[in-house]
Design a protein around this motif. Structure first.
Motif, mmCIF file in Angstrom:
data_model
loop_
_atom_site.group_PDB
_atom_site.id
_atom_site.type_symbol
_atom_site.label_atom_id
_atom_site.label_comp_id
_atom_site.label_asym_id
_atom_site.label_seq_id
_atom_site.Cartn_x
_atom_site.Cartn_y
_atom_site.Cartn_z
ATOM 1 N N UNK A 31 -12.141 -9.284 -8.228
ATOM 2 C CA UNK A 31 -13.393 -9.372 -9.647
ATOM 3 C C UNK A 31 -12.554 -8.095 -10.760
ATOM 4 N N UNK A 32 -12.818 -8.010 -11.919
ATOM 5 C CA UNK A 32 -11.682 -6.871 -12.645
ATOM 6 C C UNK A 32 -11.858 -5.251 -12.127
ATOM 7 N N UNK A 33 -12.986 -5.191 -10.944
ATOM 8 C CA UNK A 33 -12.699 -3.889 -11.002
ATOM 9 C C UNK A 33 -11.911 -3.600 -9.543
ATOM 10 N N UNK A 34 -11.583 -4.788 -8.592
ATOM 11 C CA UNK A 34 -10.234 -4.903 -7.893
ATOM 12 C C UNK A 34 -8.903 -5.208 -8.253
ATOM 13 N N UNK A 35 -8.731 -5.478 -9.792
ATOM 14 C CA UNK A 35 -7.605 -6.082 -10.303
ATOM 15 C C UNK A 35 -6.685 -4.735 -10.119
ATOM 16 N N UNK A 36 -7.130 -3.769 -10.602
ATOM 17 C CA UNK A 36 -5.997 -2.307 -10.821
ATOM 18 C C UNK A 36 -6.194 -1.817 -9.518
ATOM 19 N N UNK A 37 -6.897 -2.410 -8.827
ATOM 20 C CA UNK A 37 -6.728 -1.352 -7.700
ATOM 21 C C UNK A 37 -5.077 -2.246 -5.982
ATOM 22 N N UNK A 38 -5.678 -3.792 -6.502
ATOM 23 C CA UNK A 38 -4.204 -4.968 -6.192
ATOM 24 C C UNK A 38 -3.085 -4.481 -7.002
ATOM 25 N N UNK A 39 -3.401 -4.766 -8.071
ATOM 26 C CA UNK A 39 -2.046 -4.242 -8.931
ATOM 27 C C UNK A 39 -1.085 -2.857 -8.283
ATOM 28 N N UNK A 40 -1.780 -1.943 -8.178
ATOM 29 C CA UNK A 40 -1.300 -0.896 -8.025
ATOM 30 C C UNK A 40 -0.864 -1.074 -6.450
ATOM 31 N N UNK A 41 -1.749 -1.511 -5.309
ATOM 32 C CA UNK A 41 -1.052 -1.526 -4.160
ATOM 33 C C UNK A 41 0.256 -2.910 -4.291
ATOM 34 N N UNK A 42 0.299 -3.664 -4.565
ATOM 35 C CA UNK A 42 1.292 -4.264 -5.396
ATOM 36 C C UNK A 42 2.581 -4.074 -5.637
ATOM 37 N N UNK A 43 2.355 -3.148 -6.322
ATOM 38 C CA UNK A 43 3.713 -2.543 -7.048
ATOM 39 C C UNK A 43 4.031 -1.828 -5.889
ATOM 40 N N UNK A 44 3.356 -0.584 -5.007
ATOM 41 C CA UNK A 44 3.746 -0.101 -3.938
ATOM 42 C C UNK A 44 4.585 -1.124 -3.107
ATOM 43 N N UNK A 45 3.883 -1.756 -3.127
ATOM 44 C CA UNK A 45 4.448 -2.455 -1.719
ATOM 45 C C UNK A 45 6.005 -2.852 -1.974
ATOM 46 N N UNK A 46 5.940 -3.357 -3.744
ATOM 47 C CA UNK A 46 7.755 -3.799 -3.999
ATOM 48 C C UNK A 46 8.433 -2.539 -3.907
ATOM 49 N N UNK A 47 8.277 -1.803 -4.577
ATOM 50 C CA UNK A 47 8.846 -1.151 -4.063
ATOM 51 C C UNK A 47 9.322 -0.477 -3.220
ATOM 52 N N UNK A 48 8.688 -0.337 -1.760
ATOM 53 C CA UNK A 48 8.977 -0.420 -0.694
ATOM 54 C C UNK A 48 10.370 -1.703 -0.529
ATOM 55 N N UNK A 49 10.030 -2.161 -0.776
ATOM 56 C CA UNK A 49 11.483 -3.755 -0.798
ATOM 57 C C UNK A 49 12.094 -3.452 -0.542
ATOM 58 N N UNK A 50 12.007 -2.566 -1.865
ATOM 59 C CA UNK A 50 13.748 -2.060 -1.963
ATOM 60 C C UNK A 50 14.710 -1.336 -0.939
ATOM 61 N N UNK A 51 14.391 -0.773 0.086
ATOM 62 C CA UNK A 51 14.256 0.705 0.425
ATOM 63 C C UNK A 51 13.010 0.346 2.312
ATOM 64 N N UNK A 93 -3.478 7.274 -8.553
ATOM 65 C CA UNK A 93 -2.905 8.009 -7.373
ATOM 66 C C UNK A 93 -3.768 7.755 -6.231
ATOM 67 N N UNK A 94 -5.198 6.777 -6.341
ATOM 68 C CA UNK A 94 -5.800 6.836 -5.132
ATOM 69 C C UNK A 94 -4.241 5.434 -4.406
ATOM 70 N N UNK A 95 -3.810 4.704 -5.202
ATOM 71 C CA UNK A 95 -2.830 3.603 -3.941
ATOM 72 C C UNK A 95 -1.700 4.294 -3.594
ATOM 73 N N UNK A 96 -1.887 6.048 -4.265
ATOM 74 C CA UNK A 96 0.102 6.452 -3.365
ATOM 75 C C UNK A 96 -0.935 6.966 -2.206
ATOM 76 N N UNK A 97 -2.428 7.620 -2.549
ATOM 77 C CA UNK A 97 -2.947 8.450 -1.400
ATOM 78 C C UNK A 97 -3.276 7.287 0.047
ATOM 79 N N UNK A 98 -3.778 5.753 -0.707
ATOM 80 C CA UNK A 98 -4.011 5.550 0.459
ATOM 81 C C UNK A 98 -2.632 5.196 1.439
ATOM 82 N N UNK A 99 -2.358 4.701 0.737
ATOM 83 C CA UNK A 99 -0.847 4.706 1.097
ATOM 84 C C UNK A 99 0.308 5.480 2.176
ATOM 85 N N UNK A 100 0.607 6.447 1.224
ATOM 86 C CA UNK A 100 1.487 7.920 1.773
ATOM 87 C C UNK A 100 0.566 9.145 2.153
ATOM 88 N N UNK A 101 -0.966 9.043 2.067
ATOM 89 C CA UNK A 101 -0.911 10.029 2.848
ATOM 90 C C UNK A 101 -0.665 11.261 1.303
#
Length: 111
Positions: A31-51, A93-101
């Motif tokens: 949904x439109x509400x979920x899209x930003x959360x998914x994008x934030x999570x995907x960007x963090x996953x892509x960042x992790x893929x580097x290292x 911010x919430x994506x960083x908190x959820x992923x890394x605490x």
């Protein structure tokens, strides 16, 4: 690549850059509400893929922003670029908190 959290597929170049997403599948439960959360999570996953493992280790050592601050800011800038005027910093911010605490604004700090 596929996000282990949300199972969303996304493309990453050999140097770890996230490719622009294609159209959503018709059966996607987004949904439109979920899209930003998914994008934030995907960007963090892509960042992790580097290292792989480096960001999680840095977070557990209390050094996430010391060691990876510039890369996290680049991911946030990409989030804002893709979200445009609708970008809400608390989503990232919430994506960083959820992923890394790690909370960008711990209790008692001004922001």
């Amino acid at each position: 690549m596929r996000c282990p959290g949300c199972q969303h597929d996304f493309g990453v170049t050999r140097d770890g850059a996230l490719l622009a997403p294609g159209p959503e599948p018709a059966d996607a439960a987004s949904t439109e509400v979920e899209a930003p959360q998914r994008l934030a999570a995907d960007l963090l996953v892509a960042l992790e893929a580097r290292a792989p493992g480096a960001l999680q280790q840095a977070a557990s050592d209390g050094r996430l922003f010391t060691l990876h601050g510039p890369a996290l800011l680049e991911a946030y800038d990409e989030f804002r670029r893709r979200q445009g005027a609708a970008a809400r910093s608390e989503v990232f911010r919430e994506a960083v908190l959820a992923r890394y605490g790690v909370d960008l604004f711990p209790v008692g700090t001004q922001h």
